[in-house]
Design a protein around this motif. Structure first.
Motif, PDB file in Angstrom:
ATOM      1  N   CYS A 235       0.859  -1.184   0.000  1.00  0.00           N
ATOM      2  CA  CYS A 235       0.000   0.000   0.000  1.00  0.00           C
ATOM      3  C   CYS A 235       0.892   1.231   0.000  1.00  0.00           C
ATOM      4  N   ASP A 236       0.510   2.246  -0.777  1.00  0.00           N
ATOM      5  CA  ASP A 236       1.294   3.481  -0.820  1.00  0.00           C
ATOM      6  C   ASP A 236       0.934   4.444   0.303  1.00  0.00           C
ATOM      7  N   LYS A 237       0.020   4.030   1.185  1.00  0.00           N
ATOM      8  CA  LYS A 237      -0.343   4.768   2.393  1.00  0.00           C
ATOM      9  C   LYS A 237      -1.071   6.085   2.127  1.00  0.00           C
ATOM     10  N   LEU A 238      -1.634   6.243   0.939  1.00  0.00           N
ATOM     11  CA  LEU A 238      -2.419   7.431   0.632  1.00  0.00           C
ATOM     12  C   LEU A 238      -3.883   7.190   0.984  1.00  0.00           C
ATOM     13  N   PHE A 239      -4.578   8.261   1.375  1.00  0.00           N
ATOM     14  CA  PHE A 239      -5.981   8.142   1.776  1.00  0.00           C
ATOM     15  C   PHE A 239      -6.853   7.665   0.615  1.00  0.00           C
ATOM     16  N   ALA A 240      -6.544   8.137  -0.599  1.00  0.00           N
ATOM     17  CA  ALA A 240      -7.325   7.724  -1.767  1.00  0.00           C
ATOM     18  C   ALA A 240      -7.201   6.223  -1.992  1.00  0.00           C
ATOM     19  N   THR A 241      -6.011   5.674  -1.773  1.00  0.00           N
ATOM     20  CA  THR A 241      -5.807   4.231  -1.930  1.00  0.00           C
ATOM     21  C   THR A 241      -6.545   3.470  -0.847  1.00  0.00           C
ATOM     22  N   THR A 243      -9.246   4.287   0.800  1.00  0.00           N
ATOM     23  CA  THR A 243     -10.701   4.284   0.620  1.00  0.00           C
ATOM     24  C   THR A 243     -11.117   3.600  -0.678  1.00  0.00           C
ATOM     25  N   GLY A 244     -10.360   3.838  -1.740  1.00  0.00           N
ATOM     26  CA  GLY A 244     -10.751   3.309  -3.038  1.00  0.00           C
ATOM     27  C   GLY A 244     -10.414   1.847  -3.241  1.00  0.00           C
ATOM     28  N   ARG A 245      -9.229   1.457  -2.856  1.00  0.00           N
ATOM     29  CA  ARG A 245      -8.791   0.081  -3.099  1.00  0.00           C
ATOM     30  C   ARG A 245      -9.177  -0.874  -1.974  1.00  0.00           C
ATOM     31  N   PHE A 246      -9.032  -0.396  -0.725  1.00  0.00           N
ATOM     32  CA  PHE A 246      -9.258  -1.281   0.416  1.00  0.00           C
ATOM     33  C   PHE A 246     -10.574  -1.013   1.145  1.00  0.00           C
ATOM     34  N   ALA A 247     -11.269   0.088   0.814  1.00  0.00           N
ATOM     35  CA  ALA A 247     -12.510   0.458   1.513  1.00  0.00           C
ATOM     36  C   ALA A 247     -12.294   0.443   3.029  1.00  0.00           C
ATOM     37  N   ASN A 248     -11.189   1.078   3.442  1.00  0.00           N
ATOM     38  CA  ASN A 248     -10.768   1.003   4.845  1.00  0.00           C
ATOM     39  C   ASN A 248     -10.516   2.394   5.428  1.00  0.00           C
ATOM     40  N   GLY A 249     -11.243   3.394   4.914  1.00  0.00           N
ATOM     41  CA  GLY A 249     -10.994   4.768   5.348  1.00  0.00           C
ATOM     42  C   GLY A 249     -11.164   4.989   6.837  1.00  0.00           C
ATOM     43  N   GLU A 250     -12.060   4.218   7.485  1.00  0.00           N
ATOM     44  CA  GLU A 250     -12.287   4.416   8.913  1.00  0.00           C
ATOM     45  C   GLU A 250     -11.070   4.035   9.758  1.00  0.00           C
ATOM     46  N   ASN A 251     -10.171   3.235   9.198  1.00  0.00           N
ATOM     47  CA  ASN A 251      -8.971   2.844   9.933  1.00  0.00           C
ATOM     48  C   ASN A 251      -7.722   3.561   9.441  1.00  0.00           C
ATOM     49  N   PHE A 252      -7.893   4.572   8.594  1.00  0.00           N
ATOM     50  CA  PHE A 252      -6.740   5.317   8.080  1.00  0.00           C
ATOM     51  C   PHE A 252      -6.052   6.056   9.223  1.00  0.00           C
ATOM     52  N   ARG A 253      -4.747   5.849   9.367  1.00  0.00           N
ATOM     53  CA  ARG A 253      -3.983   6.428  10.472  1.00  0.00           C
ATOM     54  C   ARG A 253      -3.117   7.593   9.986  1.00  0.00           C
ATOM     55  N   GLY A 254      -3.749   8.585   9.441  1.00  0.00           N
ATOM     56  CA  GLY A 254      -3.053   9.775   8.976  1.00  0.00           C
ATOM     57  C   GLY A 254      -4.008  10.950   8.971  1.00  0.00           C
TER      58      GLY A 254
END
Length: 271
Positions: A235-241, A243-254
């Motif tokens: 993962c490139d650790k970007l928010f777009a990735t 949410t878009g690729r992993f559908a995991n925005g709620e766990n984004f740590r940034g």
């Protein structure tokens, strides 16, 4: 310890090294092998650390070991490949007549290992090294979690696979028999060698194109066709990735929307 009070001492110096892949070896300065806590400590007088410097401060302790390459268990090739980097270390004294009660001296882990003549030299990172870690995390626009860890929580079961090397077109490029069809699925991922001359080592994947994996560095040893490897998506650790690729925005740590020093350069036409 009662063996210190004898007129004729029976003291032997022992040390145990355990690599991150679980391989553990032990050595002793005694003239015969000793069995201690289920591990055989080989008689290796040449393995005596020549200098152990300890202090009551918070700096890392220094460990200087000479004569290490006299043991077949620690080879120059393994040291150069980094197999012993981060290995857990325990140094202790023992009564060689009754080795059931060792006296601990030093514990920690080895830092980066460098070759020094007939041995190696490494920094011993003791418990005080933990104080060098940051107390709190700094804000960042990219995610501070690692893909699949307990904070990220992305399930890696379907994103990790065991396959074989089918081609090595370049030094830092390998092709595998099976891979995810997703575009650049293994970019920023990991490849772990399970067989062959690089077995036990890991390599960072910079980018991928189907089954073609571009590694950050060439393998330490030339791989063989058919070598077994484990590939893990990255993962490139970007928010777009996230949410878009992993559908995991709620766990984004940034903090991708927090203004920072680069605020003016985020807009088109900014100079």
């Amino acid at each position: 310890m009662s063996f210190f009070e004898r007129d004729l001492t029976t003291i032997a110096f022992c040390w145990r090294l355990e690599r991150r892949d679980g391989v553990a070896i032990g050595f002793t300065t005694h003239d015969r092998d000793l069995d201690i806590e289920g591990l055989r400590y080989r008689a290796a007088p040449g393995m005596l650390p020549s200098a152990i410097s300890l202090s009551d401060g918070f700096e890392a302790s220094a460990l200087d070991v000479t004569g290490a390459l006299t043991s077949a268990a620690i080879s120059e090739a393994d040291l150069a490949a980094g197999r012993w980097d981060g290995a857990a270390v325990r140094l202790f004294l023992v009564d060689w007549e009754d080795p059931s009660a060792p006296l601990p001296l030093v514990r920690g882990e080895l830092g980066n290992v460098s070759m020094q003549g007939e041995g190696f030299e490494a920094e011993l990172r003791g418990p005080a090294a933990l104080l060098d870690r940051a107390v709190v995390e700094q804000t960042s626009p990219t995610c501070r979690a690692e893909l699949g860890d307990k904070r990220c929580r992305v399930d890696m079961a379907g994103r990790t696979r065991v396959t074989r090397v089918i081609a090595v077109p370049e030094e830092a490029v390998v092709e595998v028999a099976s891979a995810s069809p997703e575009t650049n699925a293994y970019g920023f991922g990991r490849l772990r060698w399970l067989s062959g001359p690089n077995s036990g080592l890991e390599a960072a994947i910079v980018a991928s194109d189907g089954p073609r994996l571009m590694l950050r560095e060439a393998p330490v040893h030339p791989p063989n066709l058919g070598d077994l490897v484990e590939t893990a998506e990255g993962c490139d650790k970007l928010f777009a990735t996230c949410t878009g690729r992993f559908a995991n925005g709620e766990n984004f740590r940034g903090e991708p929307h927090l203004p920072g020093m680069d605020l003016l350069t985020r807009y088109p036409g900014a100079s």
